[in-house]
Design an enzyme around this catalytic site. Structure first.
Site, PDB file in Angstrom:
ATOM      1  CB  SER A 125      -0.881  -0.015   1.268  1.00 10.24           C
ATOM      2  OG  SER A 125      -1.459   1.263   1.487  1.00 10.24           O
ATOM      3  CE1 TYR A 150      -3.341   0.024   5.439  1.00 12.13           C
ATOM      4  CE2 TYR A 150      -3.902  -2.299   5.604  1.00 12.13           C
ATOM      5  CZ  TYR A 150      -3.644  -1.169   4.832  1.00 12.13           C
ATOM      6  OH  TYR A 150      -3.681  -1.251   3.458  1.00 12.13           O
ATOM      7  CE  LYS A 154      -1.295  -4.269   3.536  1.00 13.83           C
ATOM      8  NZ  LYS A 154      -1.531  -5.617   2.990  1.00 13.83           N
TER       9      LYS A 154
HETATM   10  C1  WQD Z   1      -9.568   8.881   1.630  1.00  9.24           C
HETATM   11  C2  WQD Z   1      -9.786  10.353   1.910  1.00  9.24           C
HETATM   12  C3  WQD Z   1     -10.190  10.893   4.213  1.00  9.24           C
HETATM   13  C4  WQD Z   1     -14.075   8.969   4.642  1.00  9.24           C
HETATM   14  C5  WQD Z   1      -6.632   3.908   3.457  1.00  9.24           C
HETATM   15  C6  WQD Z   1      -5.376   3.102   3.662  1.00  9.24           C
HETATM   16  C7  WQD Z   1      -4.913   2.539   2.339  1.00  9.24           C
HETATM   17  C8  WQD Z   1      -6.004   1.699   1.753  1.00  9.24           C
HETATM   18  C9  WQD Z   1      -7.257   2.581   1.553  1.00  9.24           C
HETATM   19  C10 WQD Z   1      -7.124  -0.246   2.584  1.00  9.24           C
HETATM   20  C11 WQD Z   1      -9.079  10.817   3.185  1.00  9.24           C
HETATM   21  C12 WQD Z   1     -11.397  11.230   3.342  1.00  9.24           C
HETATM   22  C13 WQD Z   1     -12.857   9.406   4.118  1.00  9.24           C
HETATM   23  C14 WQD Z   1     -15.071   9.906   4.982  1.00  9.24           C
HETATM   24  C15 WQD Z   1     -13.639  11.669   4.245  1.00  9.24           C
HETATM   25  N1  WQD Z   1      -6.187   0.609   2.633  1.00  9.24           N
HETATM   26  N2  WQD Z   1     -12.658  10.743   3.930  1.00  9.24           N
HETATM   27  N3  WQD Z   1     -14.822  11.227   4.767  1.00  9.24           N
HETATM   28  O1  WQD Z   1      -7.166   6.739   4.297  1.00  9.24           O
HETATM   29  O2  WQD Z   1      -6.538   7.375   1.885  1.00  9.24           O
HETATM   30  O3  WQD Z   1      -6.334   5.006   2.640  1.00  9.24           O
HETATM   31  O4  WQD Z   1      -7.640   3.129   2.842  1.00  9.24           O
HETATM   32  O5  WQD Z   1      -7.848  -0.506   1.680  1.00  9.24           O
HETATM   33  O6  WQD Z   1      -3.785   1.712   2.576  1.00  9.24           O
HETATM   34  O7  WQD Z   1      -4.357   3.945   4.140  1.00  9.24           O
HETATM   35  O8  WQD Z   1      -8.593   6.010   2.336  1.00  9.24           O
HETATM   36  O9  WQD Z   1     -10.979   6.181   1.749  1.00  9.24           O
HETATM   37  O10 WQD Z   1     -10.318   6.173   4.214  1.00  9.24           O
HETATM   38  O11 WQD Z   1      -9.862   8.181   2.835  1.00  9.24           O
HETATM   39  O12 WQD Z   1     -13.433  12.879   4.053  1.00  9.24           O
HETATM   40  O13 WQD Z   1     -16.184   9.577   5.461  1.00  9.24           O
HETATM   41  O14 WQD Z   1     -11.169  10.571   2.118  1.00  9.24           O
HETATM   42  O15 WQD Z   1      -9.965  11.932   5.152  1.00  9.24           O
HETATM   43  O16 WQD Z   1      -8.567  12.117   2.963  1.00  9.24           O
HETATM   44  P1  WQD Z   1      -7.129   6.400   2.861  1.00  9.24           P
HETATM   45  P2  WQD Z   1     -10.014   6.583   2.821  1.00  9.24           P
END
Ligand code: WQD
Length: 335
Positions: A125, A150, A154
């Site tokens: 990731s 998590y 990785k």
């Molecule tokens: C993306 C953006 C949130 C929800 C993580 C792991 C990665 C992979 C994907 C597993 C961020 C914003 C989110 C919400 C929001 N792992 N957000 N409101 O954190 O980039 O990546 O998940 O599959 O390894 O690190 O993904 O989709 O959680 O967030 O504003 O209700 O969306 O702040 O900026 P992330 P995410």
């Protein structure tokens, strides 16, 4: 036929990869403990590819079962997806993550090495980069300490594979560093199945649009980005799945040991607010959202330098952000 062990093969990325494996003439042998997927996903894969799929229910830490599968199925390669992946949950339950994610990998490595079969594709990731020093981030960027257990699993798993590769000159592996997988299969028969309240952005968007969630909270609009919300590299899960086929072909053509890390992203960064606008435009669905506080551990901006995946694997993302969001919405409507 080239039999490929796919651990976590009934999961979001795993199921889409099994479809592409079959489309490319490989035979996926699925191992999944159903801790984060449903048995009917196998039926959906079979419906898409119109053929039956071999499935073992079990845990990749079970070395006896792994040896049985390797012996029964003449495994030529492995794609290791099986791992827990909820960032927030990992903060509250670190031992569950270390035991499962690292224990699962070491069991796979031990058995595959003993069975003299590597060609390992590891699901890593972009989280290993933490907050990159420069953007787009390329594979030579410094690996930083992760924001969550998590992410740390990785980093540790990549290190374990690299160390094995130094010790065993014949071991062939590739570490695919995914950016943000979104979307669903074009048939809407498989897609992202978040159990409980989604933590990832796109499932939360589609559940809000479907009226399952009251409204989406944008976690922070005071970042140093074009509109104040975070920047990510959103990649269609089918494009991501196809990268695994290219990775396997790269390994199969290698006649000596290797261990390469490769970014799998579009190379484009989009903000959360841009993604919301794109969702509304491509689906015609108005989204109810509010601007809220930042979420702890979030990286302000991260998107891929996608050069190496093109040069080394001959792969690049093809599906647009709009199409990805439309596919995600069409899948949500089937749930
Ligand atoms: C993306 C953006 C949130 C929800 C993580 C792991 C990665 C992979 C994907 C597993 C961020 C914003 C989110 C919400 C929001 N792992 N957000 N409101 O954190 O980039 O990546 O998940 O599959 O390894 O690190 O993904 O989709 O959680 O967030 O504003 O209700 O969306 O702040 O900026 P992330 P995410």
């Amino acid at each position: 036929m080239k039999n490929i062990l796919v651990t976590g093969g009934l999961g979001f990325i795993g199921s889409h990869t099994c479809v592409e494996l079959i489309n490319s003439g490989f035979t996926p042998i699925i191992l999944d403990n159903l801790s984060n997927s449903e048995p009917w996903i196998k039926d959906r894969i079979e419906k898409i590819v119109n053929q039956s799929v071999v499935f073992y229910e079990g845990d990749c830490r079970d070395k006896e079962l792994l040896n049985q599968i390797f012996t029964e199925q003449k495994i030529n390669g492995i794609i290791h997806f099986a791992a827990y992946k909820a960032v927030g949950e990992s903060v509250n339950e670190p031992l569950k993550y270390y035991e499962n994610n690292i224990g699962g990998l070491t069991a796979i490595l031990e058995v595959s090495q003993k069975q003299n079969c590597s060609n390992l594709v590891f699901s890593s990731s972009c989280t290993v980069y933490g907050t990159p020093d420069r953007l787009p981030v390329d594979e030579s960027a410094q690996i930083k300490s992760a924001e969550s257990p998590y992410g740390t699993t990785k980093i540790i798993c990549e290190k374990i594979i690299q160390d094995l590769s130094k010790a065993d000159k014949n071991y062939k592996s590739i570490l695919l560093r995914y950016f943000n997988p979104i979307g669903a299969h074009e048939t809407s028969l498989i897609g992202e199945l978040p159990l409980g309240v989604p933590s990832n952005l796109v499932p939360f968007i589609t559940q809000t649009a479907a009226g399952i969630r009251e409204s989406l909270t944008v976690f922070g609009n005071d970042y140093n980005t074009k509109d104040g919300s975070c920047v990510r590299d959103f990649i269609h899960v089918t494009d991501l799945a196809k990268a695994h086929i290219k990775a396997l072909e790269f390994l199969t053509n290698k006649n000596e040991g290797t261990c390469e890390a490769v970014n799998i992203g579009t190379g484009n960064g989009n903000t959360v607010l841009e993604l919301i606008n794109s969702f509304e435009k491509s689906t015609g669905q108005k989204l109810n959202y509010t601007l809220g506080n930042r979420r702890g551990g979030d990286v302000e901006a991260v998107y891929a330098d996608a050069k190496k995946s093109k040069e080394l694997l001959g792969w690049e993302a093809e599906i647009s952000l709009e199409q990805s969001l439309l596919d995600a919405w069409n899948w949500q409507k089937t749930l």
